[in-house]
Scaffold this active site. Sequence first.
Site, PDB file in Angstrom:
ATOM      1  N   ARG A  78      50.897  53.303  38.437  1.00 42.01           N
ATOM      2  CA  ARG A  78      50.926  51.844  38.683  1.00 42.01           C
ATOM      3  C   ARG A  78      52.312  51.454  39.215  1.00 42.01           C
ATOM      4  O   ARG A  78      52.432  50.624  40.114  1.00 42.01           O
ATOM      5  CB  ARG A  78      50.619  51.082  37.383  1.00 42.01           C
ATOM      6  CG  ARG A  78      50.753  49.575  37.549  1.00 42.01           C
ATOM      7  CD  ARG A  78      50.297  48.810  36.312  1.00 42.01           C
ATOM      8  NE  ARG A  78      50.474  47.369  36.490  1.00 42.01           N
ATOM      9  CZ  ARG A  78      50.123  46.449  35.586  1.00 42.01           C
ATOM     10  NH1 ARG A  78      49.592  46.831  34.439  1.00 42.01           N
ATOM     11  NH2 ARG A  78      50.307  45.169  35.823  1.00 42.01           N
ATOM     12  N   ASN A 133      40.064  48.706  36.907  1.00 38.68           N
ATOM     13  CA  ASN A 133      40.554  48.150  38.170  1.00 38.68           C
ATOM     14  C   ASN A 133      40.728  49.241  39.206  1.00 38.68           C
ATOM     15  O   ASN A 133      40.781  50.411  38.847  1.00 38.68           O
ATOM     16  CB  ASN A 133      41.899  47.454  37.920  1.00 38.68           C
ATOM     17  CG  ASN A 133      41.707  45.975  37.621  1.00 38.68           C
ATOM     18  OD1 ASN A 133      40.787  45.353  38.130  1.00 38.68           O
ATOM     19  ND2 ASN A 133      42.588  45.420  36.809  1.00 38.68           N
ATOM     20  N   CYS A 155      35.594  41.078  34.979  1.00 40.21           N
ATOM     21  CA  CYS A 155      37.037  40.808  34.968  1.00 40.21           C
ATOM     22  C   CYS A 155      37.298  39.674  33.992  1.00 40.21           C
ATOM     23  O   CYS A 155      36.524  38.726  33.902  1.00 40.21           O
ATOM     24  CB  CYS A 155      37.469  40.401  36.367  1.00 40.21           C
ATOM     25  SG  CYS A 155      39.141  39.749  36.423  1.00 40.21           S
ATOM     26  N   ASP A 156      38.415  39.793  33.299  1.00 37.93           N
ATOM     27  CA  ASP A 156      38.724  38.771  32.273  1.00 37.93           C
ATOM     28  C   ASP A 156      39.562  37.624  32.820  1.00 37.93           C
ATOM     29  O   ASP A 156      39.852  36.677  32.100  1.00 37.93           O
ATOM     30  CB  ASP A 156      39.466  39.416  31.112  1.00 37.93           C
ATOM     31  CG  ASP A 156      40.846  39.891  31.536  1.00 37.93           C
ATOM     32  OD1 ASP A 156      40.982  40.365  32.691  1.00 37.93           O
ATOM     33  OD2 ASP A 156      41.789  39.779  30.746  1.00 37.93           O
ATOM     34  N   TYR A 249      45.099  34.890  40.998  1.00 38.37           N
ATOM     35  CA  TYR A 249      45.471  36.007  41.874  1.00 38.37           C
ATOM     36  C   TYR A 249      45.628  35.584  43.334  1.00 38.37           C
ATOM     37  O   TYR A 249      46.235  36.317  44.121  1.00 38.37           O
ATOM     38  CB  TYR A 249      44.448  37.147  41.772  1.00 38.37           C
ATOM     39  CG  TYR A 249      44.752  38.095  40.624  1.00 38.37           C
ATOM     40  CD1 TYR A 249      45.631  39.160  40.801  1.00 38.37           C
ATOM     41  CD2 TYR A 249      44.201  37.913  39.369  1.00 38.37           C
ATOM     42  CE1 TYR A 249      45.933  40.021  39.762  1.00 38.37           C
ATOM     43  CE2 TYR A 249      44.495  38.771  38.318  1.00 38.37           C
ATOM     44  CZ  TYR A 249      45.362  39.820  38.522  1.00 38.37           C
ATOM     45  OH  TYR A 249      45.667  40.671  37.494  1.00 38.37           O
TER      46      TYR A 249
HETATM   47  C1  G6P Z   1      44.348  40.372  34.271  1.00 40.74           C
HETATM   48  C2  G6P Z   1      43.348  40.954  35.213  1.00 40.74           C
HETATM   49  C3  G6P Z   1      43.156  42.419  34.914  1.00 40.74           C
HETATM   50  C4  G6P Z   1      44.478  43.147  34.926  1.00 40.74           C
HETATM   51  C5  G6P Z   1      45.451  42.498  33.979  1.00 40.74           C
HETATM   52  C6  G6P Z   1      46.828  43.126  34.120  1.00 40.74           C
HETATM   53  O1  G6P Z   1      43.824  40.285  32.992  1.00 40.74           O
HETATM   54  O2  G6P Z   1      42.116  40.320  35.186  1.00 40.74           O
HETATM   55  O3  G6P Z   1      42.286  42.929  35.874  1.00 40.74           O
HETATM   56  O4  G6P Z   1      44.316  44.488  34.581  1.00 40.74           O
HETATM   57  O5  G6P Z   1      45.539  41.142  34.255  1.00 40.74           O
HETATM   58  O6  G6P Z   1      47.633  42.711  33.082  1.00 40.74           O
HETATM   59  P1  G6P Z   1      49.020  43.400  32.735  1.00 40.74           P
HETATM   60  O7  G6P Z   1      49.462  42.702  31.511  1.00 40.74           O
HETATM   61  O8  G6P Z   1      48.718  44.854  32.525  1.00 40.74           O
HETATM   62  O9  G6P Z   1      49.906  43.178  33.897  1.00 40.74           O
HETATM   63 MN    MN Z   2      40.703  41.593  36.453  1.00 43.41          MN
END
Ligand code: G6P
Ligand code: MN
Length: 427
Positions: A78, A133, A155-156, A249
């Site tokens: 990542r 993802n 997706c949340d 996003y």
């Molecule tokens: C949101 C998105 C997810 C993503 C996450 C990343 O919840 O919907 O798809 O994986 O953010 O969060 P983070 O805390 O890992 O940056």
């Molecule tokens: Mn997501």
Amino acid sequence: TPGIVKSLLVQKDRFKLNELVLYDNNAERQEAVGVIVRHVVEMFDPELKLTLTTDPEVAMTDADFIFAQMRVGLYAMREQDEKIPLKYGVVGQETCGPGGLAYGLRTIYPMVELIDYCEKYAKPTYWIVNYSNPAAIVAKATFRLRPKARILNICDMPVAIMLSFAKMLGLEKYNDVDPVYFGLNHFGWWTHLYDKSDVDRMPELKEKIMKFGLAASHDKHHSDPSWRHTWENFKEILTDFPEYLPNTYLQYYLYAKESAEDMDPNYTRANMVMDGREKDMIEQAKLIRESGGKKEANLNLFNAFGDFIVDVACSIAYNNADRYLVIVENKGCIPQMPYDAMVEVPCYLRKWGPEPVTIGNIPQFQLGMMMQQVSSEKLIVDAYFEHSYQKALEAFTMNKTVPSAKVARKILDKMIEANKGYWPELH
Ligand code: G6P
Ligand code: MN
């Protein structure tokens, strides 16, 4: 994972649990997560049978529901997804822009492998509910390779945002508002929000957001300080484009240049997660292990994503036909979009799968943006299947976050090096 397990246990009267199996192909991580999950099970339902395994056959045999969330290449990769584009002034993000495209190419094969395990070992009526993802690319590729697979991609982000909407309207839960929404994953807009008295609360909500900004996240995950700017940017998007309420996003696409400028090329979100959530998980596991579970661990268990995945599974399991935003094949629900585009729209969730509602035609601005994004996503899936460098270059060039084909090529070439062993060879 502990957050999802907690939601499962709290809702066990509604969503019946016979047994819970944790599967990971990474034994070390499995052990740490397992210690915490066992602790959560002891807190909420000590009678429940819990199995930990790194064997897919053990994990998937006779499973009814498979909740998937894989991170191929872990946070180290990542970090590459985020840092390589930033070297060229382009948004470094795990699902948006070149970062998401790179992550997509890594994730297609392992997702298909997971589907094949389920086809082989799980009950024939299995459902995979998938958070992995980049969900848009995963959805497109798995649907193309395994069109009959019983997988629902979710997706949340919409529910986390809707929780803030609900709170601003004096309501409690994310599903106290019924959304009309259209878009792609991490790329969509709300057009209406109906409350339980069938009143569209969107005009009132818009006014409130324009006055006070979007209420800070009520979701533990998105309350992390480095998520704050995302919440703050909401009002800015709404000021520039006041017609609909945006998915957060969209900031990366609408303000690609500014987003990249705001990021620290040497310390991205992956670093924050490794230094924050990951470290914390290891420490909490250690604390539980060393105190034999006697010391109360400090766990962040209250997250919208846990409740959401259980709500989704519940609607499918009992054929409740509850209506949620999920990722499905368009099939004409937005007539101007390709029939086979994977869109994010409200669906009634039935035992046999999601039934999308009709959205109808959408305005030119949103349509144009969605066509560009869906093309970028489709081209990267084509690149995967055809092992085509050219298609990958087109996918990177097509992405709205990338300013020129020259930059696209530079990023792609660096990504190829960084992803050796993960990507198919591109020719
Ligand atoms: C949101 C998105 C997810 C993503 C996450 C990343 O919840 O919907 O798809 O994986 O953010 O969060 P983070 O805390 O890992 O940056
Ligand atoms: Mn997501």
